[in-house]
Design a protein around this motif. Structure first.
Motif, short mmCIF file in Angstrom:
data_model
loop_
_atom_site.label_atom_id
_atom_site.label_comp_id
_atom_site.label_asym_id
_atom_site.label_seq_id
_atom_site.Cartn_x
_atom_site.Cartn_y
_atom_site.Cartn_z
N ALA A 201 0.83 -1.21 0.00
CA ALA A 201 0.00 0.00 0.00
C ALA A 201 0.86 1.26 0.00
N MET A 202 2.05 1.16 0.57
CA MET A 202 2.98 2.30 0.61
C MET A 202 3.75 2.46 -0.70
N GLY A 203 3.62 1.48 -1.61
CA GLY A 203 4.35 1.54 -2.87
C GLY A 203 5.83 1.24 -2.71
N ARG A 204 6.17 0.47 -1.68
CA ARG A 204 7.58 0.19 -1.41
C ARG A 204 7.88 -1.31 -1.42
N PHE A 205 7.09 -2.03 -2.19
CA PHE A 205 7.28 -3.48 -2.31
C PHE A 205 7.81 -3.81 -3.70
N ILE A 206 8.86 -4.64 -3.75
CA ILE A 206 9.46 -5.08 -5.02
C ILE A 206 9.20 -6.58 -5.17
N PRO A 207 8.38 -6.98 -6.14
CA PRO A 207 8.12 -8.41 -6.33
C PRO A 207 9.28 -9.09 -7.06
N THR A 208 9.67 -10.24 -6.59
CA THR A 208 10.69 -11.04 -7.27
C THR A 208 10.04 -12.30 -7.82
N GLU A 209 10.63 -12.85 -8.86
CA GLU A 209 10.09 -14.06 -9.48
C GLU A 209 10.79 -15.29 -8.91
N SER A 210 9.99 -16.30 -8.59
CA SER A 210 10.56 -17.55 -8.09
C SER A 210 11.14 -18.35 -9.25
N THR A 211 12.07 -19.23 -8.94
CA THR A 211 12.70 -20.09 -9.95
C THR A 211 11.90 -21.37 -10.09
N SER A 212 11.45 -21.64 -11.29
CA SER A 212 10.62 -22.82 -11.53
C SER A 212 11.40 -24.12 -11.30
N GLY A 213 10.76 -25.06 -10.62
CA GLY A 213 11.32 -26.40 -10.47
C GLY A 213 12.28 -26.57 -9.32
N ILE A 214 12.53 -25.51 -8.55
CA ILE A 214 13.46 -25.64 -7.43
C ILE A 214 12.89 -24.93 -6.20
N SER A 215 12.86 -25.66 -5.11
CA SER A 215 12.42 -25.10 -3.83
C SER A 215 12.89 -26.06 -2.75
N THR A 216 12.88 -25.59 -1.52
CA THR A 216 13.27 -26.46 -0.42
C THR A 216 12.32 -27.65 -0.32
N SER A 217 11.03 -27.40 -0.52
CA SER A 217 10.05 -28.49 -0.45
C SER A 217 10.31 -29.52 -1.54
#
Length: 240
Positions: free
Chosen positions: A113-129
């Protein structure tokens, strides 16, 4: 010179992997000059958000310290990033993929809401889970691997019967490998023999043809009246 833009990224960062690094790289490179702070949750928050972790909070802190994109690690980081927290750490922007994994509340709602958020893209096919799922799917393979590397069955929480079963499987596997090696060596030897036989027959045919070409019903004589011949390789002789 202008001061660096201070960006804050937070997370569990369990089993630190390329997906984590890609997200931090995006945050680090969002502006030309960035000071990247990374908040790492303690075990209590991590277990609440993602479930039981593989690494302890201390191990996860240490993993982030050695990442080239990270300028500062904030330990025992809060789950929710508040305006007060941002002011305390002089944070200009917060970077994260923004998903609400593990909880229903959007902890970045106020920051967005403050306009101070930067979205990042996750890497497909890799995660801790996904890494944990891979180990789980191949449980027997990894247990046998660690037994061969010297871990005891107690280290791996494996019963005596199961350990014996793995040892029998390994012995059978080694026997199959020995048989395969013998078969491969036999095939190679056969190919060598066949190749040498072909070379031998070709050499014999060439010598025979040369002999017939130079043979006139009698041994050729030299000026001294004696047969003249030259010795070839491997004990063969050619008349001249």
């Amino acid at each position: 010179a202008t001061r660096p833009v201070r960006i804050y990224a937070n997370g569990v960062f369990d089993v630190f992997h390329i997906g984590h690094m890609n997200a931090l790289k995006q945050a680090k490179n969002f502006f030309p000059n960035v000071y990247l702070m990374v908040g790492v949750y303690n075990d209590n928050i991590a277990h609440y958000k993602k479930g039981f972790t593989v690494l302890t909070q201390s191990e996860r802190y240490e993993s982030l310290i050695h990442c080239r994109y990270v300028d500062e690690v904030v330990t025992d980081a809060p789950l929710a990033v508040t305006p007060e927290f941002m002011e305390e750490y002089h944070i200009d922007f917060v970077a994260n993929d923004g998903r609400k994994a593990g909880h229903s509340k959007d902890v970045y709602k106020d920051i967005k809401a403050m306009g101070r958020f930067i979205p990042t893209e996750s890497t497909s096919g890799i995660s801790t889970s996904e890494i944990i799922a891979k180990v789980t799917r191949n449980y027997d393979i990894y247990v046998r691997r660690n037994l061969r590397r010297g871990y005891s069955r107690k280290d791996l929480n494996v019963g005596l019967v199961k350990k014996t079963h793995y040892e029998i499987q390994d012995a059978i596997g080694e026997l199959h490998e020995m048989v395969k090696n013998v078969e491969d060596q036999s095939q190679l030897l056969l190919q060598m023999v066949e190749g040498r036989s072909y070379e031998f027959c070709k050499r014999l045919a060439d010598i025979s043809a040369n002999f017939r070409e130079n043979w006139n019903g009698k041994l050729p004589e030299s000026k001294e009246g004696r047969s003249k011949f030259y010795e070839l390789d491997e004990g063969w002789y050619e008349f001249v």
